[in-house]
Design an enzyme around this catalytic site. Sequence first.
Site, short mmCIF file in Angstrom:
data_model
loop_
_atom_site.label_atom_id
_atom_site.label_comp_id
_atom_site.label_asym_id
_atom_site.label_seq_id
_atom_site.Cartn_x
_atom_site.Cartn_y
_atom_site.Cartn_z
N SER A 4 38.12 45.95 40.91
CA SER A 4 37.64 47.22 40.38
C SER A 4 36.78 47.91 41.43
CB SER A 4 36.81 46.99 39.11
OG SER A 4 35.65 46.23 39.42
N GLY B 75 36.19 44.79 34.64
CA GLY B 75 35.49 44.45 33.40
C GLY B 75 34.07 44.98 33.34
N GLU B 76 33.62 45.61 34.43
CA GLU B 76 32.22 46.05 34.49
C GLU B 76 31.91 47.16 33.48
OE1 GLU B 76 33.98 45.62 37.32
OE2 GLU B 76 32.76 44.58 38.81
N HIS C 174 32.77 44.05 52.35
CA HIS C 174 32.21 45.33 51.90
C HIS C 174 31.11 45.82 52.84
CE1 HIS C 174 34.35 44.01 48.40
NE2 HIS C 174 33.38 43.40 47.80
N ASP D 156 40.58 44.50 48.90
CA ASP D 156 39.98 44.39 47.56
C ASP D 156 41.02 44.81 46.51
OD1 ASP D 156 36.68 45.29 46.19
OD2 ASP D 156 37.90 43.48 46.05
N HIS E 124 42.21 40.56 44.50
CA HIS E 124 42.05 40.04 43.13
C HIS E 124 43.44 39.90 42.51
CE1 HIS E 124 37.62 40.40 43.08
NE2 HIS E 124 37.88 41.27 44.03
#
Length: 391
Positions: free
Chosen positions: A290, A70-71, A225, A286, A64
Amino acid sequence: MIKIIKNIKVYTPKYIGIKDVALIGDKIASIEDSIEITTKGLEVEMIDGQGKILTPGFIDGHVHILGGGGEGGYKTRTPEIMLSDIIRGGVTTVVGCLGTDGISRNMVSLLAKARGLEEEGVSTYIYTGSYRVPVTTITGEVMKDIIAIDKIIGVGEVAISDHRSSHPHVEDIKKLVSDARVAGILSGKAGVVNFHLGDSKNTIKILDEIIENTELPYSQFYPTHMNRNPYLFEEAKNYAKKGGYIDFTTSSVPLYWEEGEVKASRALKICLEEGVPDDRITFTSDGQGSLPMFNEKKECIGLNVGKVTTLYEEVRDAVLVDGVPFERAIKTITSNPAHILKLHNKGNIGIGKDADLVILDEKELKIQTVIAKGIIMLYEGEVKVFGTFEK
Ligand code: FWO
Ligand code: ZN
């Protein structure tokens, strides 16, 4: 302009013995048992490779680079990447993506950030889209994005089996993979769809269904993932044995391991022991994404930030802790992603390939030197080239 790395153990990633390797400009020019050169009138930099290992520069296919997260609300947006975060991880090629938030972070910004990192010295590509279907694009169409914009090599990360996904129908996914594939064919690119797998028990059933009912080849699906929980990991092994590619995420937190995530180094070891072909497995970090924790009501109760440096750390653990042969473990972040993503000049040491290289010390397998496009970015552990705003 000209560098000669002397007497170094070369993993192309296949081990080819102790060699001299000559770099001219941003290309690998020669690999010989011994290279002698008269330096009269030539500026030649000699690098001593005695007791060291040379590998291709690492490819991190899921980062990213703009930041993500932002979750847990605005305060949990994660920071964008800096050049040194990438270089310290031995990474010379990055594929950037958007995640949960494909609104306040957009494709034009992602492309601009990728171009900025390219100007700073590493090689960058991006996926068009974010978690959601229909896919957010630059030109308004997935196929046009892939065909018209050089850095766009596919679509991602498209979330499935995740409470944060847009819950795409199998027909939506079929069309998306078809569009990406044909656009890839027309532009000589991979045209893969990088799928984000969440924790739902539906796992990758929707992909198996599509592959069984269409002519779409496994090569177009790139699920990541796949080590995030035990039941998905079980499916991952079967999926790979049937011909699929599987990607393990290396960024993690101890809580995830307690909750059943299979540490990437262990996931590799187990796959190889169970006969999964070693050219079907990759690692990605990743990085800057997040790593959220959710309670049973799916409320975000905390969040960490992924790190690119975990990419090679997990390869090193696979070798030093889990006993995976170096030559096999290093494929997960060099020749395998290069093959899957059709980055033909990356991921291998060979004449004419890009001069993206990592020098490790033979004993501890620690990153000592990183060369990207022929430029020394990290030397003996010290960052030599900082990002524009880093000092
Ligand atoms: C994973 C990126 C997750 C973002 O499931 O997908 O959230 O947009 O920054 N991260 N959503 C992390 C697990 C694989 C551990 C992302 C994140
Ligand atoms: Zn993801």
